[in-house]
Design a protein around this motif. Structure first.
Motif, mmCIF file in Angstrom:
data_model
loop_
_atom_site.group_PDB
_atom_site.id
_atom_site.type_symbol
_atom_site.label_atom_id
_atom_site.label_comp_id
_atom_site.label_asym_id
_atom_site.label_seq_id
_atom_site.Cartn_x
_atom_site.Cartn_y
_atom_site.Cartn_z
ATOM 1 N N UNK A 1 -18.078 5.332 19.522
ATOM 2 C CA UNK A 1 -16.882 5.073 18.735
ATOM 3 C C UNK A 1 -15.689 5.706 19.451
ATOM 4 N N UNK A 2 -14.651 4.927 19.702
ATOM 5 C CA UNK A 2 -13.498 5.371 20.487
ATOM 6 C C UNK A 2 -12.268 5.438 19.586
ATOM 7 N N UNK A 3 -11.568 6.588 19.633
ATOM 8 C CA UNK A 3 -10.321 6.779 18.906
ATOM 9 C C UNK A 3 -9.178 6.838 19.908
ATOM 10 N N UNK A 4 -8.135 6.069 19.642
ATOM 11 C CA UNK A 4 -6.962 6.074 20.514
ATOM 12 C C UNK A 4 -5.849 6.884 19.856
ATOM 13 N N UNK A 5 -5.404 7.936 20.556
ATOM 14 C CA UNK A 5 -4.280 8.735 20.109
ATOM 15 C C UNK A 5 -3.016 8.259 20.828
ATOM 16 N N UNK A 6 -1.844 8.737 20.430
ATOM 17 C CA UNK A 6 -0.609 8.301 21.098
ATOM 18 C C UNK A 6 -0.656 8.518 22.608
ATOM 19 N N UNK A 7 0.161 7.765 23.321
ATOM 20 C CA UNK A 7 0.247 7.798 24.785
ATOM 21 C C UNK A 7 -1.058 7.348 25.433
ATOM 22 N N UNK A 8 -1.750 6.390 24.780
ATOM 23 C CA UNK A 8 -2.963 5.783 25.344
ATOM 24 C C UNK A 8 -4.029 6.828 25.675
ATOM 25 N N UNK A 9 -4.205 7.759 24.799
ATOM 26 C CA UNK A 9 -5.234 8.780 24.977
ATOM 27 C C UNK A 9 -6.496 8.348 24.206
ATOM 28 N N UNK A 10 -7.564 8.137 24.928
ATOM 29 C CA UNK A 10 -8.809 7.664 24.328
ATOM 30 C C UNK A 10 -9.833 8.797 24.309
ATOM 31 N N UNK A 11 -10.489 8.954 23.167
ATOM 32 C CA UNK A 11 -11.510 9.988 23.007
ATOM 33 C C UNK A 11 -12.744 9.393 22.327
ATOM 34 N N UNK A 12 -13.904 9.960 22.650
ATOM 35 C CA UNK A 12 -15.155 9.580 21.992
ATOM 36 C C UNK A 12 -15.269 10.368 20.691
ATOM 37 N N UNK A 13 -15.546 9.672 19.604
ATOM 38 C CA UNK A 13 -15.733 10.317 18.301
ATOM 39 C C UNK A 13 -17.201 10.737 18.197
ATOM 40 N N UNK A 14 -17.422 12.028 18.234
ATOM 41 C CA UNK A 14 -18.794 12.546 18.185
ATOM 42 C C UNK A 14 -19.262 12.795 16.757
ATOM 43 N N UNK A 15 -18.335 13.138 15.854
ATOM 44 C CA UNK A 15 -18.702 13.447 14.470
ATOM 45 C C UNK A 15 -17.499 13.225 13.573
ATOM 46 N N UNK A 16 -17.765 12.692 12.362
ATOM 47 C CA UNK A 16 -16.735 12.571 11.331
ATOM 48 C C UNK A 16 -17.270 13.223 10.066
ATOM 49 N N UNK A 17 -16.556 14.210 9.558
ATOM 50 C CA UNK A 17 -16.905 14.842 8.296
ATOM 51 C C UNK A 17 -15.908 14.382 7.250
ATOM 52 N N UNK A 18 -16.356 13.494 6.353
ATOM 53 C CA UNK A 18 -15.448 12.908 5.372
ATOM 54 C C UNK A 18 -15.161 13.860 4.218
ATOM 55 N N UNK A 19 -16.090 14.732 3.875
ATOM 56 C CA UNK A 19 -15.872 15.643 2.756
ATOM 57 C C UNK A 19 -14.860 16.731 3.101
ATOM 58 N N UNK A 20 -14.909 17.240 4.342
ATOM 59 C CA UNK A 20 -13.970 18.287 4.750
ATOM 60 C C UNK A 20 -12.841 17.743 5.612
ATOM 61 N N UNK A 21 -12.875 16.454 5.926
ATOM 62 C CA UNK A 21 -11.817 15.729 6.623
ATOM 63 C C UNK A 21 -11.490 16.323 7.994
#
Length: 377
Positions: free
Chosen positions: A68-88
């Motif tokens: 899963x790839x997240x794009x931040x501003x200035x075309x910065x791409x990172x791999x999403x290793x974990x998402x914690x929805x309860x603690x955000x």
């Protein structure tokens, strides 16, 4: 075409507003890989979810490696290793495994994410590898055979002195990672988000989503349930003791069954009634009865401590006994079974079931076979 788009928007709005079941139908959970994080509101998979299934700035995409790839501003791409929805919060890694390089110019302005904590690091480019010195780490992905890129927490006096002593070129970077351990800057970055605030929905076991086809109002959908953390503690506090109780009950019933089978071999019914053909008296004579028998010149039994001192042996797994021609207990007239425990009378070497000979010797001080009335004690 336009009418179809209007109808779809109306249907999506109605579905999101009615129930969580419809929400699951329109915005189902998506994963890029079976072991990857769940993608659901406020995140959305751009190749899978409609636009209203995610909050602005939370778009994810799946690459060919199932990441899963997240794009931040200035075309910065990172791999999403974990998402914690309860603690955000979300844990990010670099696709090329060189996070230290990406953090040199990382900017979070214009994104919904903020750093949990910022740390200041001193980088140094040196001809010598100083990573063996305390507080200094080598960044392998930025180094080569001629040049060593090193990192240490900013403000480390000894690291700064070593960098100056060896003529290193150094610079300081503020990065959204913990400063306590230098290697964190080469591993992962943790970002959190405050909007939209779906923590209440997650804690109640419901789904979060937009309330309608337009606007940014967010609501909870579905019936209140239990969060994953609460379910875990319920399973731990209820199921584990229950399993232990069932296991203990099973062991108790198994012990009763073994005792019943042994009594059956002795000819004694499970209810404890005596058999006229077998020695099954399980009680030892009282002190008064022993004194009475002694007074009448009758041989009394041996005390329990002496009986317990007599050696024990165990029948082999294949039923092998110490004497090949002696397979039957002379007291209960039952054959010896594999792994049964026997007791030997030291003076004559005869052996019997432990239960049988212990009961016998409590009443008689002689061997049941040789009938030697001389006391063994």
């Amino acid at each position: 075409m336009a009418s179809s788009a209007i109808f779809f928007s109306f249907f999506l709005s109605l579905s999101l507003h009615v129930s969580a079941t419809d929400l699951d139908d329109i915005c189902p959970v998506r994963v890029c890989h079976p072991r990857g994080p769940e993608i659901r509101f406020p995140f959305r998979a751009t190749d899978f979810h409609p636009e209203r299934c995610g909050y602005p700035g939370f778009d994810l995409s799946c690459n060919v490696r199932g990441q899963a790839i997240l794009q931040l501003p200035d075309s910065q791409y990172f791999v999403v290793d974990l998402i914690n929805y309860e603690e955000q919060f979300v844990v990010l890694k670099d696709p090329s495994n060189c996070l230290a390089k990406r953090l040199q110019n990382l900017t979070l302005s214009g994104s919904p994410f903020v750093a949990e904590q910022y740390g200041r690091f001193t980088f140094a480019s040196c001809l010598e590898d100083l990573s063996s010195l305390p507080g200094i780490e080598r960044v392998d992905c930025l180094s080569d055979q001629q040049n060593n890129v090193l990192v240490s927490p900013a403000g480390d006096f000894y690291a700064f002195w070593y960098f100056s002593e060896f003529g290193c070129r150094n610079w300081t970077v503020s990065a959204p990672v913990s400063w306590q351990h230098p290697t964190d800057i080469t591993e992962r970055v943790v970002l959190k988000w405050d909007r939209p605030d779906c923590r209440g929905c997650e804690e109640s076991g419901r789904r979060c989503g937009f309330k309608g086809s337009a606007g940014s109002d967010v609501g909870c959908f579905g019936k209140p349930g239990l969060s994953k953390r609460t379910k875990f503690w319920i399973l731990t506090s209820v199921m584990l003791p229950s399993l232990l109780c069932v296991s203990g009950l099973s062991c108790y019933l198994s012990s009763l069954a073994q005792l019943s089978r042994h009594r059956a071999r002795q000819g004694q019914p499970p209810n404890g009634e005596r058999s006229a053909n077998n020695v099954t008296d399980v009680s030892f004579p009282t002190s008064a009865s022993r004194e009475t028998r002694s007074a009448s010149n009758t041989v009394v039994g041996i005390d329990l401590a002496t009986i317990e001192s007599y050696p024990k042996i165990q029948v082999g797994d294949d039923g092998q006994v110490p004497r090949q021609d002696d397979h039957i207990c002379a007291i209960c007239l039952s054959e010896y079974e594999p792994k049964e425990t026997l007791r030997t009378i030291p003076k004559c070497g005869h052996y019997f079931h432990v239960q049988c000979i212990d009961q016998w010797l409590g009443l008689n001080a002689s061997c049941p076979l040789c009938r030697d009335h001389k006391r063994y004690a």
